[in-house]
Design a protein around this motif. Structure first.
Motif, PDB file in Angstrom:
ATOM      1  N   LEU A   1     -43.889 -34.648 -12.769  1.00  0.00           N
ATOM      2  CA  LEU A   1     -43.908 -33.504 -13.673  1.00  0.00           C
ATOM      3  C   LEU A   1     -43.129 -32.335 -13.084  1.00  0.00           C
ATOM      4  O   LEU A   1     -42.325 -31.694 -13.777  1.00  0.00           O
ATOM      5  N   VAL A   2     -43.336 -32.038 -11.809  1.00  0.00           N
ATOM      6  CA  VAL A   2     -42.622 -30.926 -11.167  1.00  0.00           C
ATOM      7  C   VAL A   2     -41.124 -31.187 -11.161  1.00  0.00           C
ATOM      8  O   VAL A   2     -40.311 -30.300 -11.489  1.00  0.00           O
ATOM      9  N   ILE A   3     -40.732 -32.389 -10.774  1.00  0.00           N
ATOM     10  CA  ILE A   3     -39.301 -32.715 -10.694  1.00  0.00           C
ATOM     11  C   ILE A   3     -38.638 -32.591 -12.064  1.00  0.00           C
ATOM     12  O   ILE A   3     -37.541 -32.019 -12.203  1.00  0.00           O
ATOM     13  N   ARG A   4     -39.311 -33.087 -13.100  1.00  0.00           N
ATOM     14  CA  ARG A   4     -38.687 -33.072 -14.426  1.00  0.00           C
ATOM     15  C   ARG A   4     -38.591 -31.654 -14.992  1.00  0.00           C
ATOM     16  O   ARG A   4     -37.566 -31.290 -15.599  1.00  0.00           O
ATOM     17  N   ILE A   5     -39.622 -30.847 -14.782  1.00  0.00           N
ATOM     18  CA  ILE A   5     -39.559 -29.481 -15.302  1.00  0.00           C
ATOM     19  C   ILE A   5     -38.525 -28.669 -14.532  1.00  0.00           C
ATOM     20  O   ILE A   5     -37.730 -27.913 -15.125  1.00  0.00           O
ATOM     21  N   VAL A   6     -38.509 -28.808 -13.198  1.00  0.00           N
ATOM     22  CA  VAL A   6     -37.514 -28.091 -12.402  1.00  0.00           C
ATOM     23  C   VAL A   6     -36.110 -28.564 -12.777  1.00  0.00           C
ATOM     24  O   VAL A   6     -35.168 -27.753 -12.880  1.00  0.00           O
ATOM     25  N   ALA A   7     -35.942 -29.860 -12.990  1.00  0.00           N
ATOM     26  CA  ALA A   7     -34.630 -30.379 -13.402  1.00  0.00           C
ATOM     27  C   ALA A   7     -34.222 -29.798 -14.753  1.00  0.00           C
ATOM     28  O   ALA A   7     -33.041 -29.484 -14.984  1.00  0.00           O
ATOM     29  N   LEU A   8     -35.204 -29.642 -15.662  1.00  0.00           N
ATOM     30  CA  LEU A   8     -34.904 -29.040 -16.963  1.00  0.00           C
ATOM     31  C   LEU A   8     -34.466 -27.590 -16.801  1.00  0.00           C
ATOM     32  O   LEU A   8     -33.502 -27.149 -17.456  1.00  0.00           O
ATOM     33  N   VAL A   9     -35.153 -26.841 -15.926  1.00  0.00           N
ATOM     34  CA  VAL A   9     -34.772 -25.448 -15.682  1.00  0.00           C
ATOM     35  C   VAL A   9     -33.362 -25.379 -15.093  1.00  0.00           C
ATOM     36  O   VAL A   9     -32.540 -24.547 -15.505  1.00  0.00           O
TER      37      VAL A   9
ATOM     38  N   ARG B   1     -22.763 -13.088 -11.100  1.00  0.00           N
ATOM     39  CA  ARG B   1     -23.661 -12.915  -9.952  1.00  0.00           C
ATOM     40  C   ARG B   1     -25.106 -12.663 -10.394  1.00  0.00           C
ATOM     41  O   ARG B   1     -26.040 -13.169  -9.785  1.00  0.00           O
ATOM     42  N   THR B   2     -25.212 -11.886 -11.456  1.00  0.00           N
ATOM     43  CA  THR B   2     -26.559 -11.623 -11.982  1.00  0.00           C
ATOM     44  C   THR B   2     -27.217 -12.922 -12.453  1.00  0.00           C
ATOM     45  O   THR B   2     -28.402 -13.177 -12.194  1.00  0.00           O
ATOM     46  N   LEU B   3     -26.425 -13.747 -13.147  1.00  0.00           N
ATOM     47  CA  LEU B   3     -26.967 -15.029 -13.622  1.00  0.00           C
ATOM     48  C   LEU B   3     -27.369 -15.929 -12.452  1.00  0.00           C
ATOM     49  O   LEU B   3     -28.395 -16.623 -12.500  1.00  0.00           O
ATOM     50  N   ILE B   4     -26.546 -15.911 -11.384  1.00  0.00           N
ATOM     51  CA  ILE B   4     -26.879 -16.754 -10.222  1.00  0.00           C
ATOM     52  C   ILE B   4     -28.179 -16.286  -9.573  1.00  0.00           C
ATOM     53  O   ILE B   4     -29.068 -17.092  -9.252  1.00  0.00           O
ATOM     54  N   ILE B   5     -28.298 -14.969  -9.400  1.00  0.00           N
ATOM     55  CA  ILE B   5     -29.521 -14.437  -8.789  1.00  0.00           C
ATOM     56  C   ILE B   5     -30.730 -14.713  -9.668  1.00  0.00           C
ATOM     57  O   ILE B   5     -31.774 -15.190  -9.197  1.00  0.00           O
ATOM     58  N   LEU B   6     -30.566 -14.420 -10.955  1.00  0.00           N
ATOM     59  CA  LEU B   6     -31.669 -14.691 -11.878  1.00  0.00           C
ATOM     60  C   LEU B   6     -31.993 -16.189 -11.937  1.00  0.00           C
ATOM     61  O   LEU B   6     -33.162 -16.586 -12.052  1.00  0.00           O
TER      62      LEU B   6
ATOM     63  N   LEU C   1     -33.952 -17.081  -8.783  1.00  0.00           N
ATOM     64  CA  LEU C   1     -35.321 -16.566  -8.933  1.00  0.00           C
ATOM     65  C   LEU C   1     -36.099 -17.378  -9.971  1.00  0.00           C
ATOM     66  O   LEU C   1     -37.284 -17.703  -9.772  1.00  0.00           O
ATOM     67  N   SER C   2     -35.422 -17.697 -11.055  1.00  0.00           N
ATOM     68  CA  SER C   2     -36.079 -18.507 -12.099  1.00  0.00           C
ATOM     69  C   SER C   2     -36.448 -19.882 -11.576  1.00  0.00           C
ATOM     70  O   SER C   2     -37.509 -20.431 -11.901  1.00  0.00           O
ATOM     71  N   LEU C   3     -35.557 -20.451 -10.737  1.00  0.00           N
ATOM     72  CA  LEU C   3     -35.822 -21.778 -10.186  1.00  0.00           C
ATOM     73  C   LEU C   3     -37.050 -21.755  -9.277  1.00  0.00           C
ATOM     74  O   LEU C   3     -37.924 -22.624  -9.356  1.00  0.00           O
ATOM     75  N   VAL C   4     -37.109 -20.722  -8.401  1.00  0.00           N
ATOM     76  CA  VAL C   4     -38.262 -20.597  -7.495  1.00  0.00           C
ATOM     77  C   VAL C   4     -39.538 -20.371  -8.295  1.00  0.00           C
ATOM     78  O   VAL C   4     -40.573 -20.990  -8.049  1.00  0.00           O
ATOM     79  N   LEU C   5     -39.444 -19.451  -9.275  1.00  0.00           N
ATOM     80  CA  LEU C   5     -40.617 -19.167 -10.101  1.00  0.00           C
ATOM     81  C   LEU C   5     -41.030 -20.391 -10.912  1.00  0.00           C
ATOM     82  O   LEU C   5     -42.232 -20.691 -11.038  1.00  0.00           O
ATOM     83  N   ALA C   6     -40.045 -21.108 -11.436  1.00  0.00           N
ATOM     84  CA  ALA C   6     -40.349 -22.314 -12.209  1.00  0.00           C
ATOM     85  C   ALA C   6     -41.032 -23.366 -11.334  1.00  0.00           C
ATOM     86  O   ALA C   6     -41.985 -24.030 -11.757  1.00  0.00           O
ATOM     87  N   PHE C   7     -40.539 -23.498 -10.091  1.00  0.00           N
ATOM     88  CA  PHE C   7     -41.149 -24.464  -9.176  1.00  0.00           C
ATOM     89  C   PHE C   7     -42.606 -24.103  -8.894  1.00  0.00           C
ATOM     90  O   PHE C   7     -43.501 -24.943  -8.926  1.00  0.00           O
ATOM     91  N   ALA C   8     -42.833 -22.786  -8.595  1.00  0.00           N
ATOM     92  CA  ALA C   8     -44.193 -22.352  -8.274  1.00  0.00           C
ATOM     93  C   ALA C   8     -45.127 -22.507  -9.467  1.00  0.00           C
ATOM     94  O   ALA C   8     -46.244 -23.052  -9.355  1.00  0.00           O
TER      95      ALA C   8
END
Length: 509
Positions: free
Chosen positions: A31-39, A191-196, A199-206
């Motif tokens: 579940l974690v891998i698939r949701i993170v992959a989707l993000v 750059r803003t998109l990369i930073i966001l 952050l979104s990836l880390v937040l999505a993982f957590a």
């Protein structure tokens, strides 16, 4: 490091080398891998769209902005307000808010209005833009009154969007926008998109880990319960949460299935025990049958041989005188009586062992019964010069099967009479133990070997076969005693004394 190993363990990733037919991947990990992959996929798509489309969209907006500025300034030129000093502030505001360089001049090159800081260079580039026709310029918009091109400025080595045209009052206008500004803006967006995105990836993982843990925890519990059920451990039960879901319903069904399987297993085990017991009883009965036939055949062989021999002697005239014939007949009758007695005992034993004879309880005086049975054997004891002593006490009333008690005591008394010797004493004892009464019969004489004490109760077992044969015993009497006492839920036994043997039994009142 420890926390990472723990997390791997919770995800179902084994760090130990195990041989499996198929790799195991925990549902939480999936579940974690698939949701993170989707993000990651969504963020990648945003970046691709930004790279491919944002420049076009941004340029399109700037072109529209330049056209609106032209229309606004053209309208002001028609009314004449464009050249008033009062319009200067408005002119500067239009240039600044749209990030544009604007120059308005007469056809001969005189500057009327300009937002450019370096007017001389700007005028020169304006004239070049209007009068020259560069092959490298790319036409963006073409109308009757203005053109918009994308061109390289050789002075600053940069690309510009340039609007050149004529206002309604005949004056020339140039509106310029540096493409470098657009690149800077797009770079900031990237750059803003990369930073966001990071952050979104880390937040999505957590968040995915937390959500997956909550979602998969009941499934992990059900997995553990199913594993225990496969090991026939039905104690573990699923605990339903307050917010019931399909998983909770599945857990309730699994609890029901666990209970049903446990009950079915208990019934199966009980049935298996009964079957095993039946098989053991069947095997035991088969052994008993074989042993019974063997023993009966052995016991009947001697009397039958005697009867046959003496009968043939009579038929062949071997007994010439009346005394001999009478002796032959006496032997035949005696052996027939022994055979009849043994058959009757065997029938009684069979009825007791297989429950054919039901216990018929009546209230009677067991003390009087003992005395009457001893008196009935008085003649036999007098012939053997045996004396009887009593240790009985008060009379005892019992509620039991009088016939079975008589059978038990008679067998003990008969054995005592036949095996009594030395002091020729038989002692009858009675003990009141409250709920039970114990009767004992002692006879003086030889003791019984310790190895034979337990086997005395087996059918056809004889210690002294010659002596047993002498008084007509078949080896069945004590087996009858055993079956009779057990049918009364009593106890029985035998023990040696220095000068003899004591047989006893104890029954409930």
């Amino acid at each position: 490091m420890v926390s990472i190993f723990k997390l791997f363990g919770e995800w179902g990733i084994s760090l130990k080398s195990k041989k499996r037919n198929k790799p195991f991947i925990g549902i939480r990990r999936q579940l974690v891998i698939r949701i993170v992959a989707l993000v990651v996929f969504i963020l990648l798509m945003f970046w691709i769209l930004n790279t491919l489309l944002m420049a076009y969209i941004y340029r399109k907006e700037k072109v529209d902005s330049m056209e609106k500025v032209y229309a606004q300034l053209n309208e002001a030129s028609e009314t004449g307000a464009l050249y008033d000093n009062a319009y200067d502030a408005k002119f500067e505001q239009i240039s600044y808010s749209n990030n544009l360089d604007i120059v308005i001049s007469t056809y001969d090159g005189s500057i009327l209005l300009s937002s450019a800081k370096e007017k001389h260079n700007t005028i020169k580039r304006l004239q070049n833009a209007i009068l020259s026709n560069k092959d490298g310029a790319k036409s963006i918009v073409h109308t009757d009154v203005y053109d918009i091109i994308l061109d390289e400025d050789e002075y600053v080595n940069d690309s510009f969007l340039i609007l050149t045209g004529t206002l309604s009052d005949g004056n020339l206008i140039m509106i310029r926008y540096a493409v470098e500004n657009m690149k800077v803006a797009l770079g900031v967006v990237d750059r803003t998109l990369i930073i966001l995105g990071l952050l979104s990836l880390v937040l999505a993982f957590a968040l995915t880990e937390l959500i997956a843990r909550r979602i998969t925890q009941p499934i992990v519990e059900l997995t553990d319960i199913s594993k225990k059920m496969s090991e026939l451990d039905f104690d573990a039960k699923y605990r339903t949460r307050e917010s019931r879901s399909e998983i909770d319903i599945l857990g309730e069904h699994m609890n029901t299935m666990s209970t049903s399987l446990e009950n079915a297993l208990d019934e199966l085990q009980e049935a298996n025990k009964e079957l095993k017991k039946d098989i053991e009883i069947k095997e035991k009965n088969e052994e008993m049958r074989k042993e019974f036939l063997s023993n009966v055949s052995h016991e009947l062989k001697t009397p039958i041989a005697l009867i046959q021999g003496y009968a043939e002697g009579l038929s062949e005239g071997m007994a010439d005188d009346p005394d001999s014939r009478a002796y032959y007949c006496e032997v035949i009758v005696d052996e027939s009586q022994k055979m009849n007695k043994m058959v009757q005992q065997l029938l009684s034993l069979n009825e007791l062992e297989y429950g054919v004879t039901s216990v018929d309880k009546t209230t009677f005086n067991i003390t009087e019964l003992v005395r009457s049975l001893v008196n009935a054997s008085k003649i036999l004891m007098e012939q053997a010069d045996i004396s009887v002593t009593y240790e009985i006490g008060d009379d005892i009333i019992v509620e039991s099967d009088e016939y079975l008690v008589e059978v038990i005591f008679s067998n003990f008394l008969s054995n005592a009479i036949h095996y009594c010797k030395n002091e020729n004493v038989i002692k009858i004892s009675q003990v009141d133990r409250g709920d039970t009464v114990k009767l004992s019969v002692f006879n003086s004489g030889d003791t019984i070997p310790e190895a034979d004490l337990e086997r005395l109760w087996d059918k056809f077992y004889k210690i002294d076969k010659a002596r047993t044969r002498e008084y007509g015993g078949s080896g069945v009497g004590l087996s009858i005693v055993k079956a009779a006492v057990e049918s009364l839920n009593g106890k029985y036994g035998v023990y040696n004394l220095d000068n003899g043997v004591t047989f006893w039994f104890e029954i409930y009142k």
